[in-house]
Scaffold this motif. Sequence first.
Motif, short mmCIF file in Angstrom:
data_model
loop_
_atom_site.label_atom_id
_atom_site.label_comp_id
_atom_site.label_asym_id
_atom_site.label_seq_id
_atom_site.Cartn_x
_atom_site.Cartn_y
_atom_site.Cartn_z
N TYR A 28 0.87 -1.17 0.00
CA TYR A 28 0.00 0.00 0.00
C TYR A 28 0.91 1.23 0.00
CZ TYR A 28 -3.40 -3.48 1.56
OH TYR A 28 -4.20 -4.60 1.65
N GLY A 29 1.09 1.82 -1.17
CA GLY A 29 2.05 2.90 -1.28
C GLY A 29 3.46 2.38 -1.03
N ASP A 30 4.14 2.97 -0.06
CA ASP A 30 5.50 2.54 0.27
C ASP A 30 5.53 1.42 1.31
OD1 ASP A 30 6.56 4.44 -1.46
OD2 ASP A 30 6.65 5.99 0.10
N VAL A 31 4.36 1.06 1.84
CA VAL A 31 4.30 0.04 2.88
C VAL A 31 4.09 -1.33 2.25
CG1 VAL A 31 3.06 -0.77 4.92
CG2 VAL A 31 3.36 1.69 4.54
N VAL A 32 5.00 -2.25 2.53
CA VAL A 32 4.88 -3.63 2.04
C VAL A 32 4.17 -4.43 3.12
CG1 VAL A 32 6.10 -5.67 1.25
CG2 VAL A 32 6.99 -3.39 0.69
N ALA A 33 2.91 -4.79 2.87
CA ALA A 33 2.11 -5.52 3.86
C ALA A 33 2.39 -7.02 3.83
CB ALA A 33 0.63 -5.26 3.64
N VAL A 34 2.57 -7.55 2.63
CA VAL A 34 2.88 -8.98 2.45
C VAL A 34 4.06 -9.06 1.51
CG1 VAL A 34 2.02 -11.22 1.69
CG2 VAL A 34 0.46 -9.61 2.79
N ASP A 35 5.12 -9.71 1.98
CA ASP A 35 6.40 -9.62 1.29
C ASP A 35 6.90 -10.99 0.84
OD1 ASP A 35 8.78 -8.72 0.25
OD2 ASP A 35 9.67 -8.16 2.17
N GLY A 36 6.34 -11.48 -0.27
CA GLY A 36 6.82 -12.75 -0.83
C GLY A 36 6.45 -13.97 -0.01
N VAL A 37 5.18 -14.10 0.35
CA VAL A 37 4.72 -15.20 1.20
C VAL A 37 4.44 -16.45 0.37
CG1 VAL A 37 2.77 -16.00 2.60
CG2 VAL A 37 3.84 -13.80 3.09
N ASP A 38 4.96 -17.58 0.84
CA ASP A 38 4.66 -18.90 0.28
C ASP A 38 4.05 -19.74 1.39
OD1 ASP A 38 5.98 -18.89 -2.49
OD2 ASP A 38 7.63 -18.25 -1.20
N LEU A 39 2.86 -20.29 1.13
CA LEU A 39 2.18 -21.13 2.12
C LEU A 39 1.42 -22.25 1.43
CD1 LEU A 39 0.55 -18.71 4.75
CD2 LEU A 39 2.47 -20.27 5.11
N GLU A 40 1.31 -23.38 2.11
CA GLU A 40 0.49 -24.48 1.63
C GLU A 40 -0.40 -24.95 2.77
OE1 GLU A 40 3.13 -27.49 0.16
OE2 GLU A 40 3.34 -26.52 -1.81
N VAL A 41 -1.70 -25.05 2.51
CA VAL A 41 -2.68 -25.50 3.50
C VAL A 41 -3.29 -26.80 3.01
CG1 VAL A 41 -4.76 -24.93 4.80
CG2 VAL A 41 -3.16 -23.10 4.16
N LEU A 42 -3.20 -27.84 3.81
CA LEU A 42 -3.69 -29.16 3.41
C LEU A 42 -5.21 -29.25 3.53
CD1 LEU A 42 -1.06 -31.39 5.25
CD2 LEU A 42 -0.93 -30.42 2.95
N ARG A 43 -5.80 -30.11 2.75
CA ARG A 43 -7.24 -30.32 2.80
C ARG A 43 -7.65 -30.84 4.18
NH1 ARG A 43 -9.23 -33.43 -2.18
NH2 ARG A 43 -8.60 -31.40 -3.04
N GLY A 44 -8.67 -30.22 4.77
CA GLY A 44 -9.16 -30.63 6.08
C GLY A 44 -8.33 -30.16 7.24
N GLU A 45 -7.39 -29.27 7.00
CA GLU A 45 -6.48 -28.82 8.05
C GLU A 45 -7.05 -27.60 8.78
OE1 GLU A 45 -1.65 -28.32 8.31
OE2 GLU A 45 -2.63 -27.51 6.54
N PHE A 46 -6.70 -27.49 10.07
CA PHE A 46 -6.95 -26.26 10.83
C PHE A 46 -5.63 -25.52 10.84
CE2 PHE A 46 -9.97 -24.42 14.08
CZ PHE A 46 -9.27 -23.23 14.25
N PHE A 47 -5.53 -24.52 9.98
CA PHE A 47 -4.27 -23.81 9.75
C PHE A 47 -4.40 -22.40 10.29
CE2 PHE A 47 -1.11 -21.41 7.42
CZ PHE A 47 -0.05 -22.27 7.30
N THR A 48 -3.47 -21.98 11.13
CA THR A 48 -3.55 -20.67 11.77
C THR A 48 -2.41 -19.77 11.31
OG1 THR A 48 -4.66 -21.51 13.73
CG2 THR A 48 -3.50 -19.43 13.97
N MET A 49 -2.77 -18.53 10.98
CA MET A 49 -1.78 -17.49 10.70
C MET A 49 -1.69 -16.61 11.94
SD MET A 49 -2.36 -16.66 6.65
CE MET A 49 -4.07 -16.12 6.75
#
Length: 351
Positions: A28-49
């Motif tokens: 957002y402008g000069d602010v990098v909110a998400v910087d090259g994120v790689d994630l994998e969430v499995l089927r049926g998983e309870f995944f928390t960020m």
Amino acid sequence: MTLEARERAEVAVEPALDVALVSIRKHYGDVVAVDGVDLEVLRGEFFTMLGPSGSGKTTTLRLIAGFERPDAGRIMLGGEDVAGRPPYERDVNTVFQDYALFPHMTVGENVAYGLKVKGVRKAERETRVTDALRTVRLEGYDARKPSQLSGGQRQRVALARAIVNHPRVLLLDEPLGALDLKLRQEMQTELKRIQQEVGITFVYVTHDQEEALTMSDRIAVFNHGRVEQVGTPVEVYEHPASEFVAGFVGVSNVLERGGRRFTIRPEKITLESGDGPRAPGYVTEAGVVREVIYVGSVTRHVVELESGGTLTVVRQNTEPGSAVDAQGQRVVLAWRPENTFTIASDKEVTE
């Protein structure tokens, strides 16, 4: 078994992914909110960020939901890239902290709303609404208005409305944040039960470490728009990958001895008076108690070490007078070498 058959078997046992983020970036402008994120969430998983305010976790959730568009990267849902699709074309539902219920509608009408928009027939709508309310333990509440419910009950209605559509993925943005402590703890257990019962993949956002450790199959720890570690609750807590993870997920001690930087949890350390015996096979450090904090079930001691640095030690208050409780008392701290884990500094992680 032929090579071709073996390759087919290997493919068959690979876990199915419901969500995959590939090099996602959002600014957002000069602010990098998400910087090259790689994630994998499995089927049926309870995944928390998990992460503090401003760490990028909520923006990442909004990118999955389609409320934001990434500046770079791919968002895969069920193997399809949906980065350019609007929210209504993604097989996800979102539950928010403020419930977002229609106040003029009954509970049943709120839960049925999405089905009605999709053109589901009335008989099927009624059956699915009843099933959803039964799942969240609100059977028989369908005629009530949201104003007649408690905060926990309204949150359950929001959950029922989300799961009644049978989405591939349910996104939850700090849904328990408005509840008091006791109710929040009760809802943590309920959320995990509901997730296991319906079998839907949950992607959960929170800044509360206890919530993350209590409910999750796996946790991604966010910091400054990046993911510092992904692992099971035990892995993240017992084997933090960086100084930030060690300090943010629970309470941890960081020491540097002999050029090695390591972490050890307060409950892994024993504390004895200065004249106590030295335990064989343990690492020991002498020090002085500088602070004693009584927390009901435990007493927390902050000890200044003779060799430099401080350690926090937690002792269970199992018996009256069982804990060292005098400030200024000389003590010996001891721990097993296998309970320490080498970590990188925050500077090393970001470089």
